[in-house]
Design a protein around this motif. Sequence first.
Motif, PDB file in Angstrom:
ATOM      1  N   LEU A  90      26.642 -14.122 -18.309  1.00  0.00           N
ATOM      2  CA  LEU A  90      27.917 -14.301 -17.620  1.00  0.00           C
ATOM      3  C   LEU A  90      29.044 -14.141 -18.622  1.00  0.00           C
ATOM      4  CD1 LEU A  90      27.051 -17.498 -15.538  1.00  0.00           C
ATOM      5  CD2 LEU A  90      26.688 -15.094 -14.926  1.00  0.00           C
ATOM      6  N   MET A  91      30.092 -13.430 -18.223  1.00  0.00           N
ATOM      7  CA  MET A  91      31.260 -13.246 -19.073  1.00  0.00           C
ATOM      8  C   MET A  91      32.491 -13.757 -18.337  1.00  0.00           C
ATOM      9  SD  MET A  91      30.130 -12.054 -21.872  1.00  0.00           S
ATOM     10  CE  MET A  91      31.566 -11.439 -22.723  1.00  0.00           C
ATOM     11  N   PRO A  92      33.437 -14.357 -19.082  1.00  0.00           N
ATOM     12  CA  PRO A  92      34.640 -14.889 -18.432  1.00  0.00           C
ATOM     13  C   PRO A  92      35.563 -13.768 -17.957  1.00  0.00           C
ATOM     14  CG  PRO A  92      34.768 -15.186 -20.813  1.00  0.00           C
ATOM     15  CD  PRO A  92      33.420 -14.610 -20.527  1.00  0.00           C
ATOM     16  N   THR A  93      36.292 -14.053 -16.889  1.00  0.00           N
ATOM     17  CA  THR A  93      37.313 -13.134 -16.382  1.00  0.00           C
ATOM     18  C   THR A  93      38.682 -13.678 -16.784  1.00  0.00           C
ATOM     19  OG1 THR A  93      37.604 -14.301 -14.297  1.00  0.00           O
ATOM     20  CG2 THR A  93      35.865 -12.619 -14.356  1.00  0.00           C
ATOM     21  N   PRO A  94      39.712 -12.825 -16.783  1.00  0.00           N
ATOM     22  CA  PRO A  94      41.065 -13.309 -17.088  1.00  0.00           C
ATOM     23  C   PRO A  94      41.543 -14.383 -16.106  1.00  0.00           C
ATOM     24  CG  PRO A  94      40.995 -10.920 -17.208  1.00  0.00           C
ATOM     25  CD  PRO A  94      39.668 -11.369 -16.639  1.00  0.00           C
ATOM     26  N   GLN A  95      40.960 -14.400 -14.893  1.00  0.00           N
ATOM     27  CA  GLN A  95      41.355 -15.376 -13.876  1.00  0.00           C
ATOM     28  C   GLN A  95      40.705 -16.740 -14.082  1.00  0.00           C
ATOM     29  OE1 GLN A  95      39.932 -12.282 -13.075  1.00  0.00           O
ATOM     30  NE2 GLN A  95      41.918 -11.272 -12.849  1.00  0.00           N
ATOM     31  N   GLY A  96      39.814 -16.859 -15.077  1.00  0.00           N
ATOM     32  CA  GLY A  96      39.213 -18.149 -15.369  1.00  0.00           C
ATOM     33  C   GLY A  96      37.853 -18.383 -14.737  1.00  0.00           C
ATOM     34  N   SER A  97      37.298 -17.369 -14.081  1.00  0.00           N
ATOM     35  CA  SER A  97      35.952 -17.516 -13.535  1.00  0.00           C
ATOM     36  C   SER A  97      34.995 -16.683 -14.399  1.00  0.00           C
ATOM     37  CB  SER A  97      35.921 -17.087 -12.067  1.00  0.00           C
ATOM     38  OG  SER A  97      36.268 -15.724 -11.954  1.00  0.00           O
ATOM     39  N   PHE A  98      33.824 -16.365 -13.857  1.00  0.00           N
ATOM     40  CA  PHE A  98      32.837 -15.587 -14.590  1.00  0.00           C
ATOM     41  C   PHE A  98      32.335 -14.450 -13.720  1.00  0.00           C
ATOM     42  CE2 PHE A  98      32.833 -19.549 -16.825  1.00  0.00           C
ATOM     43  CZ  PHE A  98      32.566 -19.206 -18.146  1.00  0.00           C
ATOM     44  N   PHE A  99      31.872 -13.371 -14.378  1.00  0.00           N
ATOM     45  CA  PHE A  99      31.167 -12.312 -13.658  1.00  0.00           C
ATOM     46  C   PHE A  99      29.851 -12.051 -14.370  1.00  0.00           C
ATOM     47  CE2 PHE A  99      33.120  -9.762 -16.937  1.00  0.00           C
ATOM     48  CZ  PHE A  99      32.287  -8.670 -17.130  1.00  0.00           C
ATOM     49  N   VAL A 100      28.914 -11.413 -13.658  1.00  0.00           N
ATOM     50  CA  VAL A 100      27.608 -11.084 -14.220  1.00  0.00           C
ATOM     51  C   VAL A 100      27.739  -9.775 -14.982  1.00  0.00           C
ATOM     52  CG1 VAL A 100      25.197 -10.581 -13.710  1.00  0.00           C
ATOM     53  CG2 VAL A 100      26.432 -12.252 -12.314  1.00  0.00           C
ATOM     54  N   PHE A 101      27.628  -9.851 -16.301  1.00  0.00           N
ATOM     55  CA  PHE A 101      27.669  -8.661 -17.144  1.00  0.00           C
ATOM     56  C   PHE A 101      26.283  -8.025 -17.223  1.00  0.00           C
ATOM     57  CE2 PHE A 101      27.933  -6.688 -21.493  1.00  0.00           C
ATOM     58  CZ  PHE A 101      28.813  -5.681 -21.141  1.00  0.00           C
ATOM     59  N   ASN A 102      25.241  -8.852 -17.409  1.00  0.00           N
ATOM     60  CA  ASN A 102      23.854  -8.381 -17.432  1.00  0.00           C
ATOM     61  C   ASN A 102      23.023  -9.254 -16.511  1.00  0.00           C
ATOM     62  OD1 ASN A 102      24.846  -8.218 -20.553  1.00  0.00           O
ATOM     63  ND2 ASN A 102      23.743  -6.391 -19.929  1.00  0.00           N
ATOM     64  N   ASP A 103      22.048  -8.622 -15.842  1.00  0.00           N
ATOM     65  CA  ASP A 103      21.160  -9.306 -14.901  1.00  0.00           C
ATOM     66  C   ASP A 103      19.798  -8.628 -15.035  1.00  0.00           C
ATOM     67  OD1 ASP A 103      19.753 -10.245 -12.676  1.00  0.00           O
ATOM     68  OD2 ASP A 103      21.338  -9.790 -11.245  1.00  0.00           O
ATOM     69  N   ILE A 104      18.776  -9.387 -15.434  1.00  0.00           N
ATOM     70  CA  ILE A 104      17.421  -8.847 -15.562  1.00  0.00           C
ATOM     71  C   ILE A 104      16.506  -9.683 -14.679  1.00  0.00           C
ATOM     72  CG2 ILE A 104      15.487  -8.372 -17.112  1.00  0.00           C
ATOM     73  CD1 ILE A 104      17.556  -8.178 -19.400  1.00  0.00           C
ATOM     74  N   PHE A 105      15.789  -8.989 -13.772  1.00  0.00           N
ATOM     75  CA  PHE A 105      14.906  -9.670 -12.813  1.00  0.00           C
ATOM     76  C   PHE A 105      13.495  -9.146 -12.963  1.00  0.00           C
ATOM     77  CE2 PHE A 105      12.539  -9.806  -8.890  1.00  0.00           C
ATOM     78  CZ  PHE A 105      12.746 -11.093  -8.433  1.00  0.00           C
ATOM     79  N   ARG A 106      12.518 -10.082 -12.962  1.00  0.00           N
ATOM     80  CA  ARG A 106      11.115  -9.725 -12.978  1.00  0.00           C
ATOM     81  C   ARG A 106      10.320 -10.683 -12.110  1.00  0.00           C
ATOM     82  NH1 ARG A 106       8.609  -5.000 -14.650  1.00  0.00           N
ATOM     83  NH2 ARG A 106       9.809  -4.195 -16.393  1.00  0.00           N
ATOM     84  N   LEU A 107       9.400 -10.118 -11.324  1.00  0.00           N
ATOM     85  CA  LEU A 107       8.375 -10.931 -10.682  1.00  0.00           C
ATOM     86  C   LEU A 107       7.342 -11.279 -11.734  1.00  0.00           C
ATOM     87  CD1 LEU A 107       7.915  -9.008  -7.332  1.00  0.00           C
ATOM     88  CD2 LEU A 107       8.971 -11.255  -7.637  1.00  0.00           C
ATOM     89  N   ASN A 108       6.772 -12.482 -11.663  1.00  0.00           N
ATOM     90  CA  ASN A 108       5.756 -12.917 -12.630  1.00  0.00           C
ATOM     91  C   ASN A 108       4.402 -12.911 -11.928  1.00  0.00           C
ATOM     92  OD1 ASN A 108       7.853 -13.432 -14.427  1.00  0.00           O
ATOM     93  ND2 ASN A 108       8.036 -15.552 -13.773  1.00  0.00           N
TER      94      ASN A 108
END
Length: 123
Positions: free
Chosen positions: A103-121
């Motif tokens: 998660l990376m901060p936005t100028p508005q003070g919230s966060f956005f997802v910069f990287n997302d890695i998903f795996r089934l186990n």
Amino acid sequence: MDPDAVAKAFVDHYYSTFDTNRPALANLYQDSSMLTFEGQKIQGSPGIVAKLTGLPFQQCQHSITTVDCQPSGPSGGVLVFVSGNLQLAGEQHALKFSQMFHLMPTPQGSFFVFNDIFRLNYA
């Protein structure tokens, strides 16, 4: 900023939204975001949302087992690692999954997802 509070709020919001209104996840991604889903890399919010809304199931329920997080870098990012179970409608057994978010901060003070890695186990 408390990384644990950010991670908990994000995880609650992300999986609740995924389970009830997947197209609304678009607000969490930007053009610079990247998703790796089971090895497939997708760049940018439109492509990521197309992938998530195009999955071969309409209804699911995530149950989260663990959430680990760390602060990341001088810009105020947060790494979030999630494990849990994914119950698909009509299926007897839940699938185990792991997912990592940067998660990376936005100028508005919230966060956005910069990287997302998903795996089934798989056992």
